[in-house]
Design an enzyme around this catalytic site. Structure first.
Site, PDB file in Angstrom:
ATOM      1  N   ASP A  95     -43.891  -7.846  58.248  1.00 14.30           N
ATOM      2  CA  ASP A  95     -42.678  -7.853  59.069  1.00 14.30           C
ATOM      3  C   ASP A  95     -41.488  -8.522  58.410  1.00 14.30           C
ATOM      4  O   ASP A  95     -40.558  -8.951  59.085  1.00 14.30           O
ATOM      5  CB  ASP A  95     -42.986  -8.576  60.398  1.00 14.30           C
ATOM      6  CG  ASP A  95     -43.461 -10.009  60.179  1.00 14.30           C
ATOM      7  OD1 ASP A  95     -43.439 -10.469  59.015  1.00 14.30           O
ATOM      8  OD2 ASP A  95     -43.849 -10.667  61.159  1.00 14.30           O
ATOM      9  N   GLU A 117     -50.650  -3.807  58.419  1.00 14.30           N
ATOM     10  CA  GLU A 117     -50.381  -4.767  59.513  1.00 14.30           C
ATOM     11  C   GLU A 117     -49.348  -4.181  60.483  1.00 14.30           C
ATOM     12  O   GLU A 117     -48.382  -4.828  60.902  1.00 14.30           O
ATOM     13  CB  GLU A 117     -49.912  -6.123  58.964  1.00 14.30           C
ATOM     14  CG  GLU A 117     -50.209  -7.296  59.881  1.00 14.30           C
ATOM     15  CD  GLU A 117     -49.653  -8.614  59.351  1.00 14.30           C
ATOM     16  OE1 GLU A 117     -48.439  -8.848  59.426  1.00 14.30           O
ATOM     17  OE2 GLU A 117     -50.464  -9.404  58.833  1.00 14.30           O
ATOM     18  N   GLU A 131     -38.431 -10.745  62.613  1.00 10.81           N
ATOM     19  CA  GLU A 131     -39.685 -10.067  62.254  1.00 10.81           C
ATOM     20  C   GLU A 131     -40.122  -9.009  63.261  1.00 10.81           C
ATOM     21  O   GLU A 131     -40.666  -7.971  62.874  1.00 10.81           O
ATOM     22  CB  GLU A 131     -40.800 -11.101  62.049  1.00 10.81           C
ATOM     23  CG  GLU A 131     -40.645 -11.970  60.805  1.00 10.81           C
ATOM     24  CD  GLU A 131     -39.698 -13.153  60.999  1.00 10.81           C
ATOM     25  OE1 GLU A 131     -39.244 -13.373  62.150  1.00 10.81           O
ATOM     26  OE2 GLU A 131     -39.402 -13.843  60.009  1.00 10.81           O
ATOM     27  N   HIS A 215     -41.428 -23.020  59.789  1.00  9.57           N
ATOM     28  CA  HIS A 215     -40.311 -22.480  58.989  1.00  9.57           C
ATOM     29  C   HIS A 215     -39.543 -21.353  59.657  1.00  9.57           C
ATOM     30  O   HIS A 215     -38.616 -20.801  59.074  1.00  9.57           O
ATOM     31  CB  HIS A 215     -40.850 -21.964  57.656  1.00  9.57           C
ATOM     32  CG  HIS A 215     -41.683 -20.719  57.788  1.00  9.57           C
ATOM     33  ND1 HIS A 215     -41.118 -19.462  57.847  1.00  9.57           N
ATOM     34  CD2 HIS A 215     -43.002 -20.525  57.913  1.00  9.57           C
ATOM     35  CE1 HIS A 215     -42.078 -18.561  57.977  1.00  9.57           C
ATOM     36  NE2 HIS A 215     -43.229 -19.177  58.026  1.00  9.57           N
ATOM     37  N   ARG A 217     -37.204 -18.667  61.524  1.00 12.23           N
ATOM     38  CA  ARG A 217     -35.758 -18.635  61.802  1.00 12.23           C
ATOM     39  C   ARG A 217     -35.450 -18.908  63.269  1.00 12.23           C
ATOM     40  O   ARG A 217     -34.448 -19.539  63.585  1.00 12.23           O
ATOM     41  CB  ARG A 217     -35.182 -17.263  61.413  1.00 12.23           C
ATOM     42  CG  ARG A 217     -34.755 -17.178  59.969  1.00 12.23           C
ATOM     43  CD  ARG A 217     -34.123 -15.827  59.661  1.00 12.23           C
ATOM     44  NE  ARG A 217     -33.346 -15.854  58.433  1.00 12.23           N
ATOM     45  CZ  ARG A 217     -33.857 -15.833  57.207  1.00 12.23           C
ATOM     46  NH1 ARG A 217     -35.153 -15.806  57.029  1.00 12.23           N
ATOM     47  NH2 ARG A 217     -33.071 -15.852  56.152  1.00 12.23           N
ATOM     48  N   HIS A 247     -41.578 -25.588  53.601  1.00 12.64           N
ATOM     49  CA  HIS A 247     -41.043 -24.307  53.118  1.00 12.64           C
ATOM     50  C   HIS A 247     -39.736 -24.550  52.366  1.00 12.64           C
ATOM     51  O   HIS A 247     -38.961 -25.427  52.741  1.00 12.64           O
ATOM     52  CB  HIS A 247     -40.822 -23.414  54.344  1.00 12.64           C
ATOM     53  CG  HIS A 247     -40.533 -21.989  54.043  1.00 12.64           C
ATOM     54  ND1 HIS A 247     -39.360 -21.572  53.451  1.00 12.64           N
ATOM     55  CD2 HIS A 247     -41.244 -20.869  54.255  1.00 12.64           C
ATOM     56  CE1 HIS A 247     -39.376 -20.257  53.328  1.00 12.64           C
ATOM     57  NE2 HIS A 247     -40.516 -19.806  53.792  1.00 12.64           N
TER      58      HIS A 247
HETATM   59  C1  UD1 Z   1     -39.167 -15.022  54.883  1.00 16.12           C
HETATM   60  C2  UD1 Z   1     -39.347 -13.898  55.906  1.00 16.12           C
HETATM   61  C3  UD1 Z   1     -40.252 -14.359  57.052  1.00 16.12           C
HETATM   62  C4  UD1 Z   1     -41.572 -14.912  56.516  1.00 16.12           C
HETATM   63  C5  UD1 Z   1     -41.302 -15.967  55.461  1.00 16.12           C
HETATM   64  C6  UD1 Z   1     -42.602 -16.389  54.839  1.00 16.12           C
HETATM   65  C7  UD1 Z   1     -37.456 -12.393  56.322  1.00 16.12           C
HETATM   66  C8  UD1 Z   1     -36.142 -12.225  56.934  1.00 16.12           C
HETATM   67  N1  UD1 Z   1     -38.037 -13.581  56.474  1.00 16.12           N
HETATM   68  O1  UD1 Z   1     -38.490 -16.076  55.518  1.00 16.12           O
HETATM   69  O2  UD1 Z   1     -40.521 -13.267  57.891  1.00 16.12           O
HETATM   70  O3  UD1 Z   1     -42.286 -15.469  57.585  1.00 16.12           O
HETATM   71  O4  UD1 Z   1     -40.460 -15.431  54.427  1.00 16.12           O
HETATM   72  O5  UD1 Z   1     -42.470 -17.576  54.139  1.00 16.12           O
HETATM   73  O6  UD1 Z   1     -37.965 -11.493  55.692  1.00 16.12           O
HETATM   74  N2  UD1 Z   1     -36.534 -20.095  48.993  1.00 16.12           N
HETATM   75  C9  UD1 Z   1     -36.690 -20.612  47.716  1.00 16.12           C
HETATM   76  N3  UD1 Z   1     -37.801 -20.254  46.986  1.00 16.12           N
HETATM   77  C10 UD1 Z   1     -38.769 -19.450  47.479  1.00 16.12           C
HETATM   78  C11 UD1 Z   1     -38.625 -18.949  48.789  1.00 16.12           C
HETATM   79  C12 UD1 Z   1     -37.484 -19.261  49.524  1.00 16.12           C
HETATM   80  O7  UD1 Z   1     -35.852 -21.353  47.238  1.00 16.12           O
HETATM   81  O8  UD1 Z   1     -39.744 -19.176  46.780  1.00 16.12           O
HETATM   82  C13 UD1 Z   1     -35.314 -20.428  49.770  1.00 16.12           C
HETATM   83  C14 UD1 Z   1     -34.060 -19.760  49.213  1.00 16.12           C
HETATM   84  O9  UD1 Z   1     -32.972 -20.640  49.338  1.00 16.12           O
HETATM   85  C15 UD1 Z   1     -33.882 -18.558  50.134  1.00 16.12           C
HETATM   86  C16 UD1 Z   1     -34.353 -19.148  51.453  1.00 16.12           C
HETATM   87  O10 UD1 Z   1     -35.460 -19.970  51.112  1.00 16.12           O
HETATM   88  O11 UD1 Z   1     -32.553 -18.095  50.193  1.00 16.12           O
HETATM   89  C17 UD1 Z   1     -34.733 -18.151  52.521  1.00 16.12           C
HETATM   90  O12 UD1 Z   1     -35.653 -17.171  52.048  1.00 16.12           O
HETATM   91  P1  UD1 Z   1     -35.887 -15.826  52.916  1.00 16.12           P
HETATM   92  O13 UD1 Z   1     -36.921 -15.010  52.278  1.00 16.12           O
HETATM   93  O14 UD1 Z   1     -34.583 -15.179  53.222  1.00 16.12           O
HETATM   94  O15 UD1 Z   1     -36.375 -16.389  54.318  1.00 16.12           O
HETATM   95  P2  UD1 Z   1     -37.687 -17.153  54.709  1.00 16.12           P
HETATM   96  O16 UD1 Z   1     -37.277 -18.191  55.684  1.00 16.12           O
HETATM   97  O17 UD1 Z   1     -38.399 -17.558  53.485  1.00 16.12           O
HETATM   98  N1  UDP Z   2     -49.596 -21.013  52.592  1.00 15.18           N
HETATM   99  C1  UDP Z   2     -49.698 -21.451  51.264  1.00 15.18           C
HETATM  100  N2  UDP Z   2     -49.120 -22.638  50.924  1.00 15.18           N
HETATM  101  C2  UDP Z   2     -48.439 -23.413  51.813  1.00 15.18           C
HETATM  102  C3  UDP Z   2     -48.316 -22.941  53.160  1.00 15.18           C
HETATM  103  C4  UDP Z   2     -48.893 -21.736  53.495  1.00 15.18           C
HETATM  104  O1  UDP Z   2     -50.312 -20.783  50.434  1.00 15.18           O
HETATM  105  O2  UDP Z   2     -47.939 -24.480  51.442  1.00 15.18           O
HETATM  106  C5  UDP Z   2     -50.208 -19.713  52.955  1.00 15.18           C
HETATM  107  C6  UDP Z   2     -50.996 -19.648  54.249  1.00 15.18           C
HETATM  108  O3  UDP Z   2     -52.356 -19.952  54.044  1.00 15.18           O
HETATM  109  C7  UDP Z   2     -50.782 -18.228  54.709  1.00 15.18           C
HETATM  110  C8  UDP Z   2     -49.402 -17.875  54.177  1.00 15.18           C
HETATM  111  O4  UDP Z   2     -49.117 -18.825  53.158  1.00 15.18           O
HETATM  112  O5  UDP Z   2     -51.677 -17.314  54.101  1.00 15.18           O
HETATM  113  C9  UDP Z   2     -48.381 -17.952  55.275  1.00 15.18           C
HETATM  114  O6  UDP Z   2     -47.119 -17.835  54.740  1.00 15.18           O
HETATM  115  P1  UDP Z   2     -45.805 -18.282  55.520  1.00 15.18           P
HETATM  116  O7  UDP Z   2     -46.145 -19.378  56.483  1.00 15.18           O
HETATM  117  O8  UDP Z   2     -44.789 -18.516  54.473  1.00 15.18           O
HETATM  118  O9  UDP Z   2     -45.383 -16.965  56.262  1.00 15.18           O
HETATM  119  P2  UDP Z   2     -45.785 -16.307  57.662  1.00 15.18           P
HETATM  120  O10 UDP Z   2     -47.254 -16.195  57.727  1.00 15.18           O
HETATM  121  O11 UDP Z   2     -45.210 -17.181  58.728  1.00 15.18           O
HETATM  122  O12 UDP Z   2     -45.082 -14.998  57.618  1.00 15.18           O
END
Ligand code: UD1
Ligand code: UDP
Length: 375
Positions: A95, A117, A131, A215, A217, A247
């Site tokens: 999602d 999924e 999502e 984490h 939104r 996160h």
């Molecule tokens: C995204 C997904 C969310 C998912 C989550 C899993 C969307 C809109 N959101 O949210 O559904 O649950 O990933 O973790 O698709 N950043 C880093 N390094 C990284 C990852 C993120 O620096 O490896 C920071 C960056 O500043 C980036 C910000 O996080 O701009 C947001 O990343 P983004 O993928 O837009 O949103 P998430 O909150 O990570």
């Molecule tokens: N996870 C990880 N390291 C962490 C936190 C979570 O590997 O520090 C794993 C967790 O076991 C799960 C996945 O990341 O499989 C979940 O990812 P996240 O919470 O980023 O996204 P969401 O599931 O909310 O989309």
């Protein structure tokens, strides 16, 4: 059969790794991996663990990116990849915005799309945000819908998707989890983990570990409440250690570190590699999270989960009694955690290993269905 697997974030990588591995084992498939790299560090941690080497890395992540930016950059970059590759099928998972845009890109090129999924629903457009809509739109754009549970299939049928396009497979996250749990049993992995946790200075001896992630939104603006609840738990229980790998989203890092840095019995960490995180889950007394994936993993490990959200699109763990939806208010989170810390009978009711989301063979099923369907 050329299949292009498109993903961009940590959870997609974890959940697609078993599928990529399974496709690689079957000679009739020519799988190619395209990462949008909507995440960078958190994605790379998973690519490394599962030894996935992308054929295309679109590198779209920017600090503090907006939904508009992610959508726009991913869509623009995918045009060239689909043009060059011309796959028979595009596979997306879950999602995220990458999943939605990957499906949209496939549709624009009139390439068949498979959505892994599919069918999870909260029925609230704004929770989880964005999502819920990403998933609904990806479903709408897809030809093959891989529903993890019967409940997800029922959601799709209610919305009018034809039954012959829906396949109940289990969730591939359980494949990834079981693979990792097994790997953790080796002496090499044990030694690695001891080293890693010693480096982090994390000593859990004699402590009840409460593992935390948050984490989403839709919780931005409420993270202060969540952190307040964590502080209350730490203040009221001398025998706990709250461990929270934070996160990397700056919208999460800022408020969480400001609220909790230096708090006794609360340990903030950088995101952990999956192997370390699974080990911590298996050591945990209790998990507090708003993550989708962790809601699915924890029941298989027999760990009670308090889901810090107003809604969940994963009702199976609630129905199984191993997860409870507790919202994002400080009092409720604190009270529910305290109940599980104080009342062994309440704890025992939730700490049961059940597998409502899968049996560890979802990827095999998906790949067998692909073979049938693409013939
Ligand atoms: C995204 C997904 C969310 C998912 C989550 C899993 C969307 C809109 N959101 O949210 O559904 O649950 O990933 O973790 O698709 N950043 C880093 N390094 C990284 C990852 C993120 O620096 O490896 C920071 C960056 O500043 C980036 C910000 O996080 O701009 C947001 O990343 P983004 O993928 O837009 O949103 P998430 O909150 O990570
Ligand atoms: N996870 C990880 N390291 C962490 C936190 C979570 O590997 O520090 C794993 C967790 O076991 C799960 C996945 O990341 O499989 C979940 O990812 P996240 O919470 O980023 O996204 P969401 O599931 O909310 O989309």
């Amino acid at each position: 059969m050329r299949v292009l697997i498109i993903f961009g974030t940590r959870p997609e990588a974890i959940k697609l790794a078993p599928v990529i591995r399974e496709l690689g084992k079957r000679s009739e498939f020519d799988p190619r991996v395209c990462v949008t790299a909507q995440h960078r560090e958190m994605l790379d941690q998973v690519l490394q663990l599962f030894e996935i080497r992308p054929d295309f890395d679109l590198g779209i992540m920017r600090p503090d990116q907006s939904l508009f930016e992610v959508t726009e950059r991913a869509l623009a970059a995918l045009e060239g990849v689909l043009e060059a590759e011309r796959p028979e099928l595009v596979l997306v998972q879950g999602d995220t915005t990458t999943a939605f845009v990957g499906a949209l890109a496939g549709f624009y090129r009139k390439i068949r799309v498979g959505h892994i999924e599919a069918g999870l629903r909260s029925h609230d457009k704004f929770a989880p945000f964005p999502e819920e809509m990403n998933r609904r739109l990806a479903d709408e754009l897809s030809d093959l819908l891989f529903a993890p549970t019967e409940g997800a299939k029922a959601n799709l049928l209610r919305e009018g998707f034809p039954e012959e396009r829906i396949f109940v497979t289990g969730n591939t996250v359980i494949d990834a989890l079981l693979w990792t749990v097994e790997r953790l049993e080796s002496p090499e992995a044990q030694a690695r983990l001891v080293r890693r946790f010693a480096e982090l200075g994390l000593d859990l001896e004699g402590k009840r570990l409460i593992l935390v992630t948050a984490h989403r939104r839709e919780s931005f603006g409420r993270l202060g409440e969540i952190c307040h609840a964590l502080r209350l738990i730490a203040e009221h229980n001398r025998d706990v250690e709250l461990v929270y790998p934070v996160h990397l989203n700056p919208q999460v890092q800022g408020p969480v570190w400001r609220a909790l840095e230096g708090t006794d019995r609360v340990r903030l960490l950088e995101p952990l590699d999956y192997e370390s995180f699974v080990w911590l889950m298996s050591r945990a007394y209790l998990i507090l999270t708003d993550s989708g994936g962790i809601q699915e993993e924890a029941p298989s490990l027999g760990k009670p989960v308090l889901v810090m959200r107003e809604r969940t699109e994963r009702p199976e763990a609630l129905a199984a009694g191993t997860a409870k939806l507790v919202g994002v208010g400080r009092e409720r989170i604190f009270q529910e955690a305290q109940r599980l810390l104080d009342e062994p009978a309440e704890y025992a009711k939730m700490a049961r290993a059940v597998n409502p989301f899968g049996d560890g063979h979802a990827a095999e099923r998906i790949v067998s269905i692909l073979k049938e369907q693409l013939r």
